[in-house]
Design a protein around this motif. Structure first.
Motif, PDB file in Angstrom:
ATOM      1  N   ARG A   1      53.749 107.330  43.799  1.00  0.00           N
ATOM      2  CA  ARG A   1      53.709 108.460  42.856  1.00  0.00           C
ATOM      3  C   ARG A   1      52.579 108.281  41.850  1.00  0.00           C
ATOM      4  NH1 ARG A   1      54.868 109.757  37.904  1.00  0.00           N
ATOM      5  NH2 ARG A   1      55.606 107.660  37.387  1.00  0.00           N
TER       6      ARG A   1
ATOM      7  N   ARG B   1      50.043 109.582  45.651  1.00  0.00           N
ATOM      8  CA  ARG B   1      50.347 109.672  47.071  1.00  0.00           C
ATOM      9  C   ARG B   1      51.762 110.208  47.254  1.00  0.00           C
ATOM     10  NH1 ARG B   1      48.960 103.709  49.174  1.00  0.00           N
ATOM     11  NH2 ARG B   1      49.097 104.712  51.229  1.00  0.00           N
ATOM     12  N   HIS B   2      52.009 110.855  48.371  1.00  0.00           N
ATOM     13  CA  HIS B   2      53.323 111.420  48.656  1.00  0.00           C
ATOM     14  C   HIS B   2      54.194 110.412  49.419  1.00  0.00           C
ATOM     15  CE1 HIS B   2      52.163 115.370  47.254  1.00  0.00           C
ATOM     16  NE2 HIS B   2      51.100 115.345  48.038  1.00  0.00           N
TER      17      HIS B   2
END
Length: 210
Positions: free
Chosen positions: A101, A105-106
């Motif tokens: 996070r 980034r996911h």
């Protein structure tokens, strides 16, 4: 020059002899097979990677080494009952997700990523940086900050700060009014998690021997 892969293999082999019996138990028990390996040996085995990660994130390398020594004994294959994985025993859904996070980034790291020593050390060290720059920000004494980081790595920063106050700023102010020794004793006497005082002692002991 040896490749990174070669160094990684050699690092594992350096300590493998200490863990031959424990490796058989790693899949069905929460084990740290190399906890009998001296912390300085663990630190030497992974120094190429911990030095790089510590430099990149501005974290004390000895702290990273000490956490690896306590969490996994230097064995990158360890998986706990709660699915904490690898050298720094990272849970993908908590510390891993938080690192992703903050890095924009996911999702969260895969189990395969966390079994990779380089990625595991990088994610674990990034998480230490997050702890120091966010919930623990403002702690002035470096030794106190180290103690607070150790406890927060294992049991969360929120649980630690609430032993002082539910207001973060007030909690930080109270911590800053203490000496490192007073803070250490506070954790020993006041932290609600029984694991926290033991973990602080273990990592601090490893840190001092590296």
């Amino acid at each position: 020059m040896r490749s990174v892969k070669t160094v990684a293999i050699l690092s594992v082999l350096l300590l493998a002899g200490c863990a031959s019996q424990s490796h058989k138990q790693a899949n069905n028990q929460q084990q740290t097979p190399l906890t009998k390996a001296p912390p300085h040996k663990v630190a030497q085995a992974w120094s190429l990677f911990t030095e790089d990660a510590a430099h990149n994130y501005g974290i004390d390398q000895k702290l990273v080494d000490a956490i690896i020594s306590v969490e996994s004994g230097g064995n990158p294959t360890v998986v706990s009952k709660s699915n904490a994985i690898g050298l720094m025993q990272i849970k993908a859904s908590t510390a891993g997700r938080e690192v992703y996070r903050v890095q924009g980034r996911h999702g969260q790291p895969t189990n395969s990523e966390l079994r990779d020593p380089v990625k595991n050390i990088n994610i674990g060290t990034a998480y230490l940086k997050i702890l120091q720059e966010q919930p623990l920000a403002g702690i002035r004494n470096p030794e106190t900050l180290r103690y607070a980081t150790i406890v927060s790595y294992a049991n969360g920063a929120g649980a630690l700060l609430r032993t002082f106050s539910r207001d973060r700023d007030r909690a930080i102010a109270m911590i800053n009014a203490m000496t490192p020794e007073e803070f250490y004793q506070h954790v020993q006497n006041k932290h609600p998690a029984a694991q926290a005082p033991r973990y602080l002692w273990k990592v601090t002991t490893a840190y001092r021997t590296i």
